[in-house]
Every structure is written in C-alpha cells, then in structure tokens.
Design a protein around this motif. Structure first.
Motif, PDB file in Angstrom:
ATOM      1  N   GLU A  26      67.022  -3.371 -30.523  1.00 30.85           N
ATOM      2  CA  GLU A  26      66.834  -4.077 -31.639  1.00 30.85           C
ATOM      3  C   GLU A  26      65.510  -4.278 -32.263  1.00 30.85           C
ATOM      4  N   ARG A  27      64.282  -4.175 -31.397  1.00 35.02           N
ATOM      5  CA  ARG A  27      62.970  -4.514 -31.547  1.00 35.02           C
ATOM      6  C   ARG A  27      61.977  -3.660 -30.953  1.00 35.02           C
ATOM      7  N   SER A  28      62.156  -2.262 -30.730  1.00 31.23           N
ATOM      8  CA  SER A  28      61.408  -1.394 -30.149  1.00 31.23           C
ATOM      9  C   SER A  28      60.274  -1.081 -31.052  1.00 31.23           C
ATOM     10  N   PHE A  29      60.186  -0.813 -32.245  1.00 29.39           N
ATOM     11  CA  PHE A  29      59.420  -0.351 -33.166  1.00 29.39           C
ATOM     12  C   PHE A  29      59.116  -1.461 -34.416  1.00 29.39           C
ATOM     13  N   VAL A  30      57.894  -1.153 -35.192  1.00 29.52           N
ATOM     14  CA  VAL A  30      58.124  -2.128 -36.333  1.00 29.52           C
ATOM     15  C   VAL A  30      57.849  -0.967 -37.434  1.00 29.52           C
ATOM     16  N   ILE A  31      58.490  -1.220 -38.606  1.00 31.77           N
ATOM     17  CA  ILE A  31      58.347  -0.349 -39.549  1.00 31.77           C
ATOM     18  C   ILE A  31      56.898  -0.785 -40.383  1.00 31.77           C
ATOM     19  N   PRO A  32      56.035   0.376 -40.426  1.00 34.72           N
ATOM     20  CA  PRO A  32      54.671  -0.002 -41.035  1.00 34.72           C
ATOM     21  C   PRO A  32      55.103  -0.413 -42.610  1.00 34.72           C
ATOM     22  N   GLY A  33      54.219  -1.502 -43.113  1.00 34.48           N
ATOM     23  CA  GLY A  33      54.266  -1.589 -44.230  1.00 34.48           C
ATOM     24  C   GLY A  33      55.018  -2.976 -44.688  1.00 34.48           C
ATOM     25  N   VAL A  34      56.046  -3.095 -44.123  1.00 31.08           N
ATOM     26  CA  VAL A  34      57.206  -4.048 -44.248  1.00 31.08           C
ATOM     27  C   VAL A  34      57.255  -5.001 -43.094  1.00 31.08           C
ATOM     28  N   ASN A  35      56.523  -4.384 -42.005  1.00 32.29           N
ATOM     29  CA  ASN A  35      56.557  -5.267 -40.881  1.00 32.29           C
ATOM     30  C   ASN A  35      57.826  -5.816 -40.067  1.00 32.29           C
ATOM     31  N   MET A  36      58.879  -4.852 -40.342  1.00 35.73           N
ATOM     32  CA  MET A  36      60.122  -5.093 -39.866  1.00 35.73           C
ATOM     33  C   MET A  36      60.583  -4.326 -38.490  1.00 35.73           C
ATOM     34  N   PRO A  37      60.940  -5.125 -37.435  1.00 37.96           N
ATOM     35  CA  PRO A  37      61.108  -4.674 -36.251  1.00 37.96           C
ATOM     36  C   PRO A  37      62.483  -3.790 -36.214  1.00 37.96           C
ATOM     37  N   VAL A  38      62.638  -2.351 -35.567  1.00 42.52           N
ATOM     38  CA  VAL A  38      63.625  -2.031 -35.596  1.00 42.52           C
ATOM     39  C   VAL A  38      63.758  -1.391 -34.050  1.00 42.52           C
ATOM     40  N   GLY A  39      64.911  -1.065 -33.699  1.00 41.82           N
ATOM     41  CA  GLY A  39      65.172  -0.497 -32.477  1.00 41.82           C
ATOM     42  C   GLY A  39      66.042   0.803 -32.231  1.00 41.82           C
ATOM     43  N   LEU A  40      66.448   1.196 -31.272  1.00 40.99           N
ATOM     44  CA  LEU A  40      67.149   2.207 -31.013  1.00 40.99           C
ATOM     45  C   LEU A  40      68.651   2.169 -31.831  1.00 40.99           C
ATOM     46  N   ASP A  41      69.034   1.148 -31.761  1.00 43.49           N
ATOM     47  CA  ASP A  41      70.474   0.774 -32.533  1.00 43.49           C
ATOM     48  C   ASP A  41      70.327   1.432 -33.865  1.00 43.49           C
ATOM     49  N   ALA A  42      69.370   1.033 -34.584  1.00 43.63           N
ATOM     50  CA  ALA A  42      69.373   1.697 -36.028  1.00 43.63           C
ATOM     51  C   ALA A  42      68.977   3.193 -36.128  1.00 43.63           C
ATOM     52  N   LEU A  43      68.028   3.513 -35.059  1.00 48.93           N
ATOM     53  CA  LEU A  43      67.524   4.970 -35.391  1.00 48.93           C
ATOM     54  C   LEU A  43      68.490   5.794 -34.727  1.00 48.93           C
ATOM     55  N   ILE A  44      69.139   5.722 -33.781  1.00 50.46           N
ATOM     56  CA  ILE A  44      70.221   6.566 -32.902  1.00 50.46           C
ATOM     57  C   ILE A  44      71.521   6.529 -33.876  1.00 50.46           C
ATOM     58  N   GLU A 123      67.218 -22.460 -13.157  1.00 50.54           N
ATOM     59  CA  GLU A 123      66.031 -22.011 -12.529  1.00 50.54           C
ATOM     60  C   GLU A 123      65.468 -20.543 -12.973  1.00 50.54           C
ATOM     61  N   THR A 124      66.430 -20.024 -13.875  1.00 47.41           N
ATOM     62  CA  THR A 124      65.816 -18.567 -14.122  1.00 47.41           C
ATOM     63  C   THR A 124      65.076 -18.856 -15.621  1.00 47.41           C
ATOM     64  N   ARG A 125      64.878 -19.752 -16.211  1.00 50.79           N
ATOM     65  CA  ARG A 125      64.468 -20.138 -17.484  1.00 50.79           C
ATOM     66  C   ARG A 125      63.186 -19.773 -17.388  1.00 50.79           C
ATOM     67  N   VAL A 126      62.590 -19.029 -18.484  1.00 53.22           N
ATOM     68  CA  VAL A 126      61.327 -18.502 -18.752  1.00 53.22           C
ATOM     69  C   VAL A 126      60.684 -18.898 -20.169  1.00 53.22           C
ATOM     70  N   ILE A 127      59.444 -19.018 -20.309  1.00 49.18           N
ATOM     71  CA  ILE A 127      58.941 -19.357 -21.615  1.00 49.18           C
ATOM     72  C   ILE A 127      58.849 -17.998 -22.168  1.00 49.18           C
ATOM     73  N   GLU A 128      59.662 -18.017 -23.372  1.00 46.89           N
ATOM     74  CA  GLU A 128      59.748 -16.740 -24.086  1.00 46.89           C
ATOM     75  C   GLU A 128      59.406 -16.923 -25.310  1.00 46.89           C
ATOM     76  N   GLY A 129      59.031 -15.871 -26.169  1.00 47.58           N
ATOM     77  CA  GLY A 129      58.573 -15.754 -27.482  1.00 47.58           C
ATOM     78  C   GLY A 129      60.026 -15.986 -28.298  1.00 47.58           C
ATOM     79  N   ARG A 130      60.075 -16.036 -29.424  1.00 49.44           N
ATOM     80  CA  ARG A 130      61.050 -16.300 -30.520  1.00 49.44           C
ATOM     81  C   ARG A 130      61.984 -14.931 -30.444  1.00 49.44           C
ATOM     82  N   ILE A 131      63.275 -14.944 -30.322  1.00 55.65           N
ATOM     83  CA  ILE A 131      64.272 -13.995 -30.562  1.00 55.65           C
ATOM     84  C   ILE A 131      64.862 -13.697 -31.822  1.00 55.65           C
TER      85      ILE A 131
END
Length: 131
Positions: A26-44, A123-131
C-alpha cells in the motif's frame, strides 16, 4: 545493509511481517507531484487478471497470519470481506485501478491485526508512525 524479516511465530515476528507486507502493498512509493503513497497492490493491479490474483494472494497471506494469531472468526471475516471487495472492484478495468488508490484493504486489515496484537500481546507494542 540488508533487512530480513523475522521468521518466528511469536506475535512480535508476526507484527513485523504484516507491517512490512502492508507497506509493500500500500505505501511503497510516492507519486511525485501529488505526494500520494502507492504500493504494489495498485501497480500490479494494472496487469489484468494476473495482477488481481497476485495481490489477492498477498492480501490472503495477511489474513493467514491473523488466523495464526487467533483472531476471532468475525475479525477474519471482516478482513476477508476487505480483500474480496478490493479484488472484485479491482477486476473492473480502469475504475478498479482508481479504487485501488483509495480503498486500501491491506491497511484496513493491518489495523485490525495491530489492535488485536496490542490488546492480547502488549509486550510487542512499538512506537510507530501513522498508518
């Protein structure tokens, strides 16, 4: 530097794998110009039939990991419905490709898994960025 995913069945290893899979899909790449993340789901998904088969299998893997963690049948059914909807809509030429950019079934499923892991395996919690 190489990055390897943990292969264990413990909740922390599962967390690492599903987070990595969701990011890849879902978030492997960023579309330049619109700054939208896309991933293999959209590309494949642009490849007719084969693309939907591959991305559905990858989404099913996340559900399989959730089943191994002991998520309820209700949560597994919700996750399956997310993947099924994504697959069905994605099969429609052009429209499905556009929907893949906004309906992120793997991100929805990751949130379900993380909520379960945080509740049952704190015990597995980690501090993560936003999803």
């Amino acid at each position: 530097m190489t990055f390897t995913l943990p292969t264990g069945t413990d909740p922390a290893s599962v967390r690492a794998r599903v987070v990595a899979m969701e990011k890849l899909l879902e978030r492997s790449f960023v579309i330049p110009g619109v700054n939208m993340p896309v991933g293999l789901d959209a590309l494949i998904g642009l490849v007719p039939v084969l693309g939907e088969i591959v991305t559905t299998a990858m989404g099913a893997y996340i559900i399989w990991e959730a089943r191994n963690l002991g998520l309820s049948k209700w949560k597994l059914a919700r996750m399956g419905a997310n993947v099924l909807f994504d697959t069905a809509i994605g099969a429609i030429p052009l429209v499905g490709d556009a929907v893949d950019l906004v309906f992120r079934s793997n991100t929805k499923n990751l949130k379900i898994i993380l909520k379960h892991i945080d509740k049952h395996h704190p015990e597995t919690r980690v501090i993560e960025g936003r999803i």
